[in-house]
Write an enzyme that holds these catalytic residues in place. Structure first.
Site, PDB file in Angstrom:
ATOM      1  N   TYR A  85      32.570  66.282   2.226  1.00  0.00           N
ATOM      2  CA  TYR A  85      33.521  66.175   1.119  1.00  0.00           C
ATOM      3  C   TYR A  85      34.939  66.000   1.639  1.00  0.00           C
ATOM      4  CZ  TYR A  85      36.422  67.434  -2.864  1.00  0.00           C
ATOM      5  OH  TYR A  85      37.389  67.426  -3.833  1.00  0.00           O
ATOM      6  N   PRO A 109      45.017  67.918  -5.033  1.00  0.00           N
ATOM      7  CA  PRO A 109      45.086  69.274  -5.598  1.00  0.00           C
ATOM      8  C   PRO A 109      44.360  70.303  -4.738  1.00  0.00           C
ATOM      9  CG  PRO A 109      43.406  68.007  -6.731  1.00  0.00           C
ATOM     10  CD  PRO A 109      44.064  67.067  -5.760  1.00  0.00           C
ATOM     11  N   THR A 140      37.042  73.936 -12.528  1.00  0.00           N
ATOM     12  CA  THR A 140      36.259  72.946 -13.279  1.00  0.00           C
ATOM     13  C   THR A 140      34.783  73.165 -12.955  1.00  0.00           C
ATOM     14  OG1 THR A 140      36.270  71.271 -11.523  1.00  0.00           O
ATOM     15  CG2 THR A 140      38.150  71.279 -13.046  1.00  0.00           C
ATOM     16  N   GLU A 141      33.932  72.249 -13.404  1.00  0.00           N
ATOM     17  CA  GLU A 141      32.508  72.339 -13.093  1.00  0.00           C
ATOM     18  C   GLU A 141      32.223  72.059 -11.623  1.00  0.00           C
ATOM     19  OE1 GLU A 141      30.464  69.626 -15.622  1.00  0.00           O
ATOM     20  OE2 GLU A 141      31.301  70.456 -17.462  1.00  0.00           O
ATOM     21  N   PHE A 142      33.212  71.545 -10.905  1.00  0.00           N
ATOM     22  CA  PHE A 142      33.023  71.158  -9.513  1.00  0.00           C
ATOM     23  C   PHE A 142      32.426  72.292  -8.681  1.00  0.00           C
ATOM     24  CE2 PHE A 142      34.476  71.176  -5.142  1.00  0.00           C
ATOM     25  CZ  PHE A 142      34.206  69.895  -4.706  1.00  0.00           C
TER      26      PHE A 142
END
Length: 265
Positions: A156, A186, A191-193
């Site tokens: 990632y 950021p 979030t759903e991340f």
């Protein structure tokens, strides 16, 4: 017609950029791109600006061809009416991350990360640029993870380093066209991340211990499910306390092994 084209619009930053474009932007239509059509429909019902639903899975290369066709058709229709079609804003917010080392993930998982975060982002940019003009803006969602190698979040972080480097070079390539390009980097955003990133195919041992359990462990904050503190000590005989959530790299013992230098924020 001047549109805002936003990928990953069904949730997280993509959804928030769509809301911003509707409330503050000067766009005739928002093209919302994401896999989940029902989420896009919900978003459309919340916005004051008309929304065109574009339910595509960008990990499928055929979706880029479909998107190109839709843009070209819209441009041709506007031209036939004597109007000008342009993409005034492009936000590439579609992305995917997974926590874990190489041993925690399958080839399919790492391929999907690289494909969506890098290849799809570049392809969408290429397609959109054919319809952008002076004053347009491109926003690419990179990450603060792009600034350093991150063991445990390796692929990632590397994919976001690609996004940041690509975006900076693209900015100079487009200077003569008057198109603004920004890489947004950021920190962690709620979030759903995070929930998706915790799920890896090689569970249970490949699954990270959740934050609550990690805080209860006496020393090893990066233990895997099914492992004990002593197991970790055997794997890392010189290991010190791992960095807990929100911890700092300088808090690590200088003699810790590289595996013990993983940080989750």
């Amino acid at each position: 017609m001047r549109i805002a084209l936003i990928t990953g619009a069904s949730s997280g930053l993509g959804r928030e950029y769509a809301r911003w474009a509707s409330d503050h932007g000067d766009y005739d239509q928002i093209w919302a791109v994401a896999r989940r059509r029902e989420r896009l429909e919900k978003l459309a019902s919340e916005l004051s600006t008309p929304v065109r639903l574009v339910p595509l899975d960008l990990t499928d290369k055929a979706s880029i061809t479909q998107l190109k066709v839709l843009l070209d058709e819209a441009a041709a229709q506007d031209k036939a009416r004597g109007e000008k079609f342009s993409v005034g804003l492009l936000v590439n917010a579609a992305g995917l991350g997974k926590f874990g080392t190489y041993a925690d993930m399958t080839c399919e998982e790492v391929d999907t990360m690289a494909d969506l975060n890098c290849r799809a982002l570049v392809d969408v940019t290429q397609v959109a640029l054919a319809h952008m003009e002076r004053g347009g803006r491109i926003i690419q969602i990179a990450s603060s993870a792009s600034f350093q190698p991150l063991p445990g979040l390796n692929v990632y972080a590397a994919s976001k380093a690609f996004v940041r480097s690509y975006t900076r070079a693209l900015r100079f390539e487009l200077r003569g066209r008057g198109i603004f390009v920004t890489a947004v980097c950021p920190l962690w955003v709620k979030t759903e991340f995070i929930d998706v990133a915790r799920q890896t195919a090689n569970a249970p041992r490949g699954a990270l211990v959740d934050a609550g359990k990690r805080r209860e462990l006496p020393h090893c904050h990066m233990l895997r499910d099914g492992a004990s503190h002593e197991d970790c000590r055997q794997d890392h005989p010189r290991a010190c306390d791992h960095v807990d959530l929100g911890g700092r790299a300088e808090d690590l013992d200088a003699g810790a092994s590289p595996k013990c230098r993983r940080i989750l924020r």
